[in-house]
Enzyme design. Structure first.
Site, mmCIF file in Angstrom:
data_model
loop_
_atom_site.group_PDB
_atom_site.id
_atom_site.type_symbol
_atom_site.label_atom_id
_atom_site.label_comp_id
_atom_site.label_asym_id
_atom_site.label_seq_id
_atom_site.Cartn_x
_atom_site.Cartn_y
_atom_site.Cartn_z
ATOM 1 N N GLY A 12 26.564 13.043 -16.568
ATOM 2 C CA GLY A 12 27.741 12.277 -16.988
ATOM 3 C C GLY A 12 28.956 12.650 -16.159
ATOM 4 O O GLY A 12 29.175 13.823 -15.882
ATOM 5 N N ARG A 73 21.496 9.942 -13.259
ATOM 6 C CA ARG A 73 20.475 10.764 -13.907
ATOM 7 C C ARG A 73 19.159 10.372 -13.247
ATOM 8 O O ARG A 73 18.926 9.193 -12.981
ATOM 9 C CB ARG A 73 20.438 10.493 -15.411
ATOM 10 C CG ARG A 73 21.736 10.918 -16.083
ATOM 11 C CD ARG A 73 21.587 11.062 -17.583
ATOM 12 N NE ARG A 73 22.688 11.864 -18.103
ATOM 13 C CZ ARG A 73 23.817 11.348 -18.612
ATOM 14 N NH1 ARG A 73 23.980 10.047 -18.670
ATOM 15 N NH2 ARG A 73 24.754 12.142 -19.069
ATOM 16 N N ASP A 104 24.624 20.938 -18.215
ATOM 17 C CA ASP A 104 23.531 21.913 -18.212
ATOM 18 C C ASP A 104 22.206 21.329 -17.713
ATOM 19 O O ASP A 104 21.370 22.066 -17.188
ATOM 20 C CB ASP A 104 23.386 22.616 -19.568
ATOM 21 C CG ASP A 104 23.187 21.652 -20.717
ATOM 22 O OD1 ASP A 104 23.254 20.436 -20.491
ATOM 23 O OD2 ASP A 104 22.962 22.134 -21.841
ATOM 24 N N THR A 126 31.827 18.431 -17.310
ATOM 25 C CA THR A 126 31.487 17.564 -18.447
ATOM 26 C C THR A 126 32.640 17.589 -19.440
ATOM 27 O O THR A 126 33.255 18.641 -19.649
ATOM 28 C CB THR A 126 30.177 18.009 -19.152
ATOM 29 O OG1 THR A 126 30.131 17.414 -20.455
ATOM 30 C CG2 THR A 126 30.090 19.517 -19.337
ATOM 31 N N ASP A 128 32.335 17.432 -22.461
ATOM 32 C CA ASP A 128 31.862 17.918 -23.766
ATOM 33 C C ASP A 128 32.202 19.384 -24.061
ATOM 34 O O ASP A 128 32.155 19.801 -25.216
ATOM 35 C CB ASP A 128 30.340 17.749 -23.870
ATOM 36 C CG ASP A 128 29.912 16.305 -23.640
ATOM 37 O OD1 ASP A 128 30.715 15.411 -23.933
ATOM 38 O OD2 ASP A 128 28.783 16.088 -23.172
ATOM 39 N N ASP A 130 30.394 21.921 -23.611
ATOM 40 C CA ASP A 130 29.234 22.351 -24.406
ATOM 41 C C ASP A 130 28.341 23.337 -23.659
ATOM 42 O O ASP A 130 27.167 23.472 -23.959
ATOM 43 C CB ASP A 130 28.419 21.113 -24.822
ATOM 44 C CG ASP A 130 27.878 20.332 -23.617
ATOM 45 O OD1 ASP A 130 28.322 20.590 -22.481
ATOM 46 O OD2 ASP A 130 27.016 19.469 -23.819
ATOM 47 N N ARG A 172 28.539 14.595 -27.034
ATOM 48 C CA ARG A 172 27.067 14.665 -27.050
ATOM 49 C C ARG A 172 26.623 15.454 -28.271
ATOM 50 O O ARG A 172 27.043 15.140 -29.375
ATOM 51 C CB ARG A 172 26.541 15.264 -25.739
ATOM 52 C CG ARG A 172 25.132 14.770 -25.446
ATOM 53 C CD ARG A 172 24.854 14.448 -24.016
ATOM 54 N NE ARG A 172 24.585 15.640 -23.228
ATOM 55 C CZ ARG A 172 23.934 15.630 -22.078
ATOM 56 N NH1 ARG A 172 23.431 14.503 -21.606
ATOM 57 N NH2 ARG A 172 23.767 16.723 -21.381
HETATM 58 P P1 ADP Z 1 24.103 16.774 -17.504
HETATM 59 O O1 ADP Z 1 24.027 17.445 -16.186
HETATM 60 O O2 ADP Z 1 25.440 16.095 -17.726
HETATM 61 O O3 ADP Z 1 23.698 17.680 -18.649
HETATM 62 P P2 ADP Z 1 21.507 15.446 -17.615
HETATM 63 O O4 ADP Z 1 20.969 16.286 -18.714
HETATM 64 O O5 ADP Z 1 21.222 13.983 -17.676
HETATM 65 O O6 ADP Z 1 23.092 15.540 -17.491
HETATM 66 O O7 ADP Z 1 20.945 16.024 -16.234
HETATM 67 C C1 ADP Z 1 21.306 15.451 -14.999
HETATM 68 C C2 ADP Z 1 20.136 15.478 -14.062
HETATM 69 O O8 ADP Z 1 19.745 16.830 -13.814
HETATM 70 C C3 ADP Z 1 18.881 14.807 -14.583
HETATM 71 O O9 ADP Z 1 18.891 13.427 -14.423
HETATM 72 C C4 ADP Z 1 17.788 15.463 -13.751
HETATM 73 O O10 ADP Z 1 17.713 14.874 -12.468
HETATM 74 C C5 ADP Z 1 18.329 16.883 -13.614
HETATM 75 N N1 ADP Z 1 17.695 17.718 -14.652
HETATM 76 C C6 ADP Z 1 17.939 17.700 -15.966
HETATM 77 N N2 ADP Z 1 17.124 18.556 -16.642
HETATM 78 C C7 ADP Z 1 16.341 19.121 -15.703
HETATM 79 C C8 ADP Z 1 15.286 20.090 -15.747
HETATM 80 N N3 ADP Z 1 14.864 20.626 -16.897
HETATM 81 N N4 ADP Z 1 14.710 20.439 -14.584
HETATM 82 C C9 ADP Z 1 15.132 19.894 -13.408
HETATM 83 N N5 ADP Z 1 16.094 18.974 -13.320
HETATM 84 C C10 ADP Z 1 16.708 18.585 -14.422
#
Ligand code: ADP
Length: 321
Positions: A12, A73, A104, A126, A128, A130, A172
Site C-alpha cells: 500500500g 502487490r 511488513d 505505511t 497503518d 502497524d 488494516r
Molecule cells: P505491505 O508491504 O504494505 O504489508 P503486502 O502484504 O501486500 O503489503 O506485501 C507487498 C508485497 O510483498 C507482496 O505483494 C509480495 O510481493 C511481497 N510479500 C508479501 N509477503 C511475502 C512473503 N511472505 N514472502 C515474500 N514476499 C512477500
C-alpha cells in the site's frame, strides 16, 4: 563499497514514500553509486522494469503524495520462480543492494532476497503504523492529519443538525490510526480491534451518559478492522433517538502532500538505508525508536509485536465523556 543499488516501493502506498526515494537517490548519487528506480514494487524487479536515476530525477517530489515509482502487490514474487527472476534481474543489472519501502509484507520479500544473497534494507512505509519494531511508519502522520481534517468537517455538520457521525478509518488489522485519530477528533467512543468492546456499554451507554450532561452531537470512530459502520449507525439511531450517519473515509486517507514529520522521518530513513548498503549490510529494517533512527535485523523485526498503548486508550475514554 557497493556500486549499484535499486529502490522500490511495495504494498500500500503512503505519503512520504517520495521523500524516502529522494533521500535514497541523492545519498546514493553523492556516494558515486548507480541508483536504479524499480517500478511497481517486486513486479519491476522480476520483469526488469527500471531506469537509472540521477540527482535531478527526484527534484520536486518531496511534497508529493503517492509514489513516483508506483506500487504493486505481487503474488508471483512469493514463488521460487518469481524470486529467481528477481535475482536474475539484479545480476544482469549489477544490483548489489536494494532499498525496499513498504509494509511488513514487503519486509518478508526483502528478507527472502537477503537470504538469497541480495542485501536488502527495508524502510517502513505505511499509514497503518502497524509494524512491531517501529514506533513510527512513514505516512502515519499525514494520514492522521487528513482523518482529523475530514472528521472536523463531519463534526461541523453533525453539530448543526444534532447528529451522531460514525466514521470508519483505515489501519488494516491495527487500531493505532483509529485510536490516535479518535483522540485528535475528541470522539465520544473509539472502537479498535486490540480492545474487546461491548457496543451497548461502550457506545450506547456512553452516548446516553453524555446526553444527560447536555451533549447533543457525537463522533464515533471505528477501525476498519471492526467495520460495520452502517449497521452501527442504525442501531445508535434506534436506541438513542439521535439521527446518525455513517461515513467510510476510504482512500482519501492514503493520499495528499506529506506532513513535515513524514518528510523528515522519510528523509532520515532513506539516508540511513544507503549508509548501510554502501558497506554491503543488508537484511535490516530502518526503524524509529524513541525518536532515534536505527536499524534492526529483519528476522527479529518481523517477530516483534505491535502493541497498542492501553494507557492511551484509557485516557481517550476518560476525557471524551
Ligand atoms: P505491505 O508491504 O504494505 O504489508 P503486502 O502484504 O501486500 O503489503 O506485501 C507487498 C508485497 O510483498 C507482496 O505483494 C509480495 O510481493 C511481497 N510479500 C508479501 N509477503 C511475502 C512473503 N511472505 N514472502 C515474500 N514476499 C512477500
Amino acid at each position: 563499497m557497493i556500486k549499484t543499488i535499486g529502490v522500490l516501493t511495495s504494498g500500500g502506498d503512503a505519503p512520504g514514500m517520495n521523500a524516502a526515494i529522494r533521500a535514497v537517490v541523492r545519498a546514493g548519487c553523492e556516494l558515486g553509486m548507480k541508483v536504479y528506480a524499480i517500478k511497481r514494487g517486486y513486479n519491476g524487479l522480476m520483469e526488469d522494469d527500471m531506469y537509472e536515476m540521477n540527482l535531478r530525477s527526484v527534484s520536486d517530489i518531496i511534497n508529493r503524495g503517492g509514489t513516483i515509482l508506483y506500487s504493486a502487490r505481487s503474488s508471483r514474487f512469493k514463488t521460487e520462480e518469481g524470486m529467481q527472476d528477481a535475482i536474475n534481474t539484479c545480476k544482469k543489472r549489477g544490483i548489489e543492494g536494494l532499498v525496499v519501502i513498504g509494509g511488513d509484507g514487503s519486509f518478508r520479500g526483502a528478507r527472502d532476497l537477503s537470504l538469497r544473497g541480495i542485501p536488502c534494507v527495508a524502510i517502513p512505509g505505511t499509514i497503518d503504523n502497524d509494524i512491531g519494531c517501529c514506533d513510527y511508519t512513514i505516512g502515519y502522520d499525514t494520514s492522521m492529519n487528513t482523518i482529523m481534517q475530514m472528521v472536523d468537517r463531519i463534526r461541523d455538520t453533525a453539530e448543526s443538525h444534532d447528529r451522531c457521525a460514525v466514521v470508519e478509518v483505515m489501519g488494516r488489522g491495527a487500531g493505532y490510526l483509529a485510536l490516535t485519530s479518535g483522540i485528535a477528533c475528541g470522539a465520544t467512543s473509539t472502537l479498535i480491534p486490540e480492545v474487546p468492546f461491548d457496543f451497548e456499554r461502550d457506545v450506547i451507554d456512553r452516548m446516553k451518559r453524555t446526553q444527560k450532561s447536555g451533549k447533543v452531537h457525537f463522533v464515533i470512530i471505528v477501525s476498519e478492522a471492526i467495520g460495520g459502520v452502517e449497521e452501527m449507525a442504525k442501531r445508535i439511531q434506534a436506541e438513542t433517538g439521535v439521527e446518525t450517519r455513517a461515513t467510510i473515509l476510504g482512500h482519501v486517507q492514503r493520499g495528499g502532500s506529506p506532513t513535515a514529520k513524514d518528510r523528515i522521518v522519510a528523509s532520515q530513513m532513506g539516508y540511513h538505508a544507503v549508509q548501510l548498503l554502501k558497506d554491503g549490510i543488508g537484511n535490516r529494517v530502518v526503524a524509529m525508536q524513541k525518536e532515534k533512527i536505527l536499524d534492526i535485523d529483519i528476522f527479529e523485526a518481523l517477530n516483534m509485536k505491535n502493541e497498542i498503548d492501553l494507557n492511551m486508550y484509557k485516557m481517550s475514554l476518560d476525557i471524551s465523556i
